[in-house]
Motif scaffolding. Structure first.
Motif, PDB file in Angstrom:
ATOM      1  N   ASP A 189       0.826  -1.205   0.000  1.00 49.12           N
ATOM      2  CA  ASP A 189       0.000   0.000   0.000  1.00 49.12           C
ATOM      3  C   ASP A 189       0.868   1.265   0.000  1.00 49.12           C
ATOM      4  N   ILE A 235       2.402   1.704  -3.448  1.00 51.59           N
ATOM      5  CA  ILE A 235       1.418   2.178  -4.430  1.00 51.59           C
ATOM      6  C   ILE A 235       1.267   3.697  -4.305  1.00 51.59           C
ATOM      7  N   GLY A 236       1.192   4.187  -3.064  1.00 52.83           N
ATOM      8  CA  GLY A 236       1.094   5.627  -2.836  1.00 52.83           C
ATOM      9  C   GLY A 236       2.288   6.365  -3.437  1.00 52.83           C
ATOM     10  N   GLN A 265       2.158   6.330  -7.300  1.00 53.36           N
ATOM     11  CA  GLN A 265       1.117   7.217  -7.831  1.00 53.36           C
ATOM     12  C   GLN A 265       1.583   8.666  -7.822  1.00 53.36           C
ATOM     13  N   ASP A 312       3.379   9.566 -10.855  1.00 54.65           N
ATOM     14  CA  ASP A 312       2.603   9.417 -12.086  1.00 54.65           C
ATOM     15  C   ASP A 312       2.880   8.133 -12.831  1.00 54.65           C
ATOM     16  N   LEU A 358      -6.592  -2.906  -1.207  1.00 55.32           N
ATOM     17  CA  LEU A 358      -5.627  -2.130  -2.010  1.00 55.32           C
ATOM     18  C   LEU A 358      -6.299  -1.363  -3.155  1.00 55.32           C
ATOM     19  N   ASN A 359      -7.422  -1.898  -3.632  1.00 59.03           N
ATOM     20  CA  ASN A 359      -8.193  -1.249  -4.691  1.00 59.03           C
ATOM     21  C   ASN A 359      -7.373  -0.859  -5.931  1.00 59.03           C
ATOM     22  N   ARG A 397      -2.357   5.808   5.809  1.00 63.41           N
ATOM     23  CA  ARG A 397      -2.761   6.708   4.726  1.00 63.41           C
ATOM     24  C   ARG A 397      -3.047   8.105   5.260  1.00 63.41           C
ATOM     25  N   ARG A 449      -8.835   4.027  -1.401  1.00 69.69           N
ATOM     26  CA  ARG A 449      -8.154   4.489  -2.600  1.00 69.69           C
ATOM     27  C   ARG A 449      -9.121   4.485  -3.776  1.00 69.69           C
ATOM     28  N   TYR A 493      -7.659   9.613  -2.555  1.00 74.17           N
ATOM     29  CA  TYR A 493      -8.317   8.866  -1.495  1.00 74.17           C
ATOM     30  C   TYR A 493      -9.658   9.490  -1.173  1.00 74.17           C
TER      31      TYR A 493
END
Ligand SMILES: Nc1ncnc2c1ncn2[C@@H]1O[C@H](COP(=O)(O)OP(=O)(O)OP(=O)(O)O)[C@@H](O)[C@H]1O
Ligand SMILES: [Mg+2]
Lengths: 263, 85
Positions: free
Chosen positions: A153, A156-157, A160, A163, A194-195, B29, B65, B70
């Motif tokens: 997770d 992934i952040g 992102q 980009d 995690l989506n 997060r 997410r 978010y």
């Protein structure tokens, strides 16, 4: 123009190198031109998993230091056409390489090859940033446990923010038997948490260890569940629509069936 | 999730793992301390309690997410009896 894809995870030991070797080999078996890059400077092992350790003469460090041409540093695979390895230096440290230098190597390779796959080191430090620097896309490897998913997770952040897109997921070492018993987080729960898009599921497979011992990627071993999973992943990456099968449980009955269908 | 259910043999360990993960990831997060989270949760409950009748401390929050960003989700159990004041 080819695709540059980083294979990364955050947590160590979840299957990045195994996945890079198998996906790279599978893509080449499907007729694509592929370079796999070991970005784990100082702890290289993609060459060993590929069984190419004795052929490595130059590394990415030699290319950066202009001791040899990029083309000359690429090691040809022993079994498949159009599969090349760019090894990492074992004597250097991760911060001896700069992101721009990795970026430059990737830019040059993607002109010539369909796929450039980068095996990232664990962690979120310099080595990870170097591995991701030249990539446009990412594959996240995770195993179905709390700490691996937590690290995934985080990664992934970070990706992102750079980009990098698309980012897809491989769930490795899933055991349908354990999921059914309620002792392993299920595919649906991982995806819910995690989506991100699921690229594939690789089951726990003893064959992985044997293939590492031999230095022959599992995908050469037709019929093993891990090999089939990696072949399906590679097909999806070439744009084919290959559904993700529901995993069958490893039980007495299916073991007998497997035994009878063995070649 | 309460203390008892963690140790109860009846609760599957995969369910516990999923619950723990959701909590951990929400904190990761948000990047805030557990205390701040609790405080936000408490104050949200206070505001909602002005309009609805429901038991305190029942708001649960998470960050989900959605593509590159978010979405903050706050859930609170709404029952028939939680009439608008
Ligand atoms: N699907 C699988 N089934 C069984 N064993 C596996 C599977 N995937 C990986 N392994 C085993 O897990 C170990 C770690 O795998 P690998 O080296 O690919 O991980 P890694 O993420 O590259 O590790 P590192 O972070 O150290 O670079 C290896 O011993 C490998 O054989
Ligand atoms: Mg590795």
């Amino acid at each position: 123009m080819g695709k540059v894809i980083v294979i990364t995870s955050g947590k160590g030991g979840v299957g990045k190198t195994t996945s890079t070797a198998n996906i790279g080999t599978a893509l080449a078996l499907l007729g694509k031109t592929v370079v796999i890059i070991d970005a784990d400077v100082g702890l290289r092992n993609l060459d060993v998993v590929m069984g190419l350790e004795s052929r490595v003469v130059f590394t990415s460090m030699d290319v950066i230091e202009k001791k040899c041409d990029l083309e000359k540093a690429l090691v040809k695979d022993r079994r498949v056409e159009d599969l090349m390895l760019l090894a990492a230096s074992q004597r250097n440290r991760k911060d001896d390489i700069k992101p721009e230098q990795m970026q430059d190597i990737c830019e040059r390779l993607k002109v010539e090859y369909d796929f450039v796959l980068i095996d990232s080191p664990a962690g979120i430090e310099q080595g990870f940033h170097n591995a991701a620097a030249g990539a446009e896309e990412a594959i996240i490897i995770t195993t179905p446990d709390v700490s691996a998913i937590r690290d995934a997770d985080r990664i992934i952040g970070l990706l992102q923010n750079q980009d990098i897109n698309p980012i897809s997921l491989i769930l490795n070492r899933l055991s349908p038997t354990l999921v059914k018993k309620g002792n392993m987080i299920s595919k649906n729960d991982v995806l819910d948490i995690l989506n991100i898009d699921l690229l594939g599921i690789v089951p726990e497979d003893e064959g992985v260890i044997a293939s590492t011992n031999r230095g022959v990627p599992l995908v050469h071993n037709d019929g093993s569940p891990g090999a089939e999973a990696y072949m399906r992943i590679a097909r999806r990456m070439t744009g084919q629509r290959v559904p993700i099968p529901e995993m069958r449980e490893d039980n007495f009955f299916s073991n007998i069936l497997n035994w009878f269908s063995r070649k | 999730m309460d203390f008892k259910s963690i140790f109860s043999r009846k609760t599957k360990s995969s369910n516990i793992a999923t619950q723990r993960l959701k909590l951990i990831l929400t904190q990761d997060r948000f990047d805030v301390s557990e205390d701040s989270m609790k405080k936000l949760q408490f104050e949200l409950t206070e505001v909602l309690a002005k309009y609805f009748e429901f038991t305190m401390n029942s708001v649960s929050m998470s960050l989900k997410r959605e593509g590159n960003s978010y979405v903050l989700m706050a859930d609170f159990p709404y029952q028939e009896s939680s009439k608008l004041r």
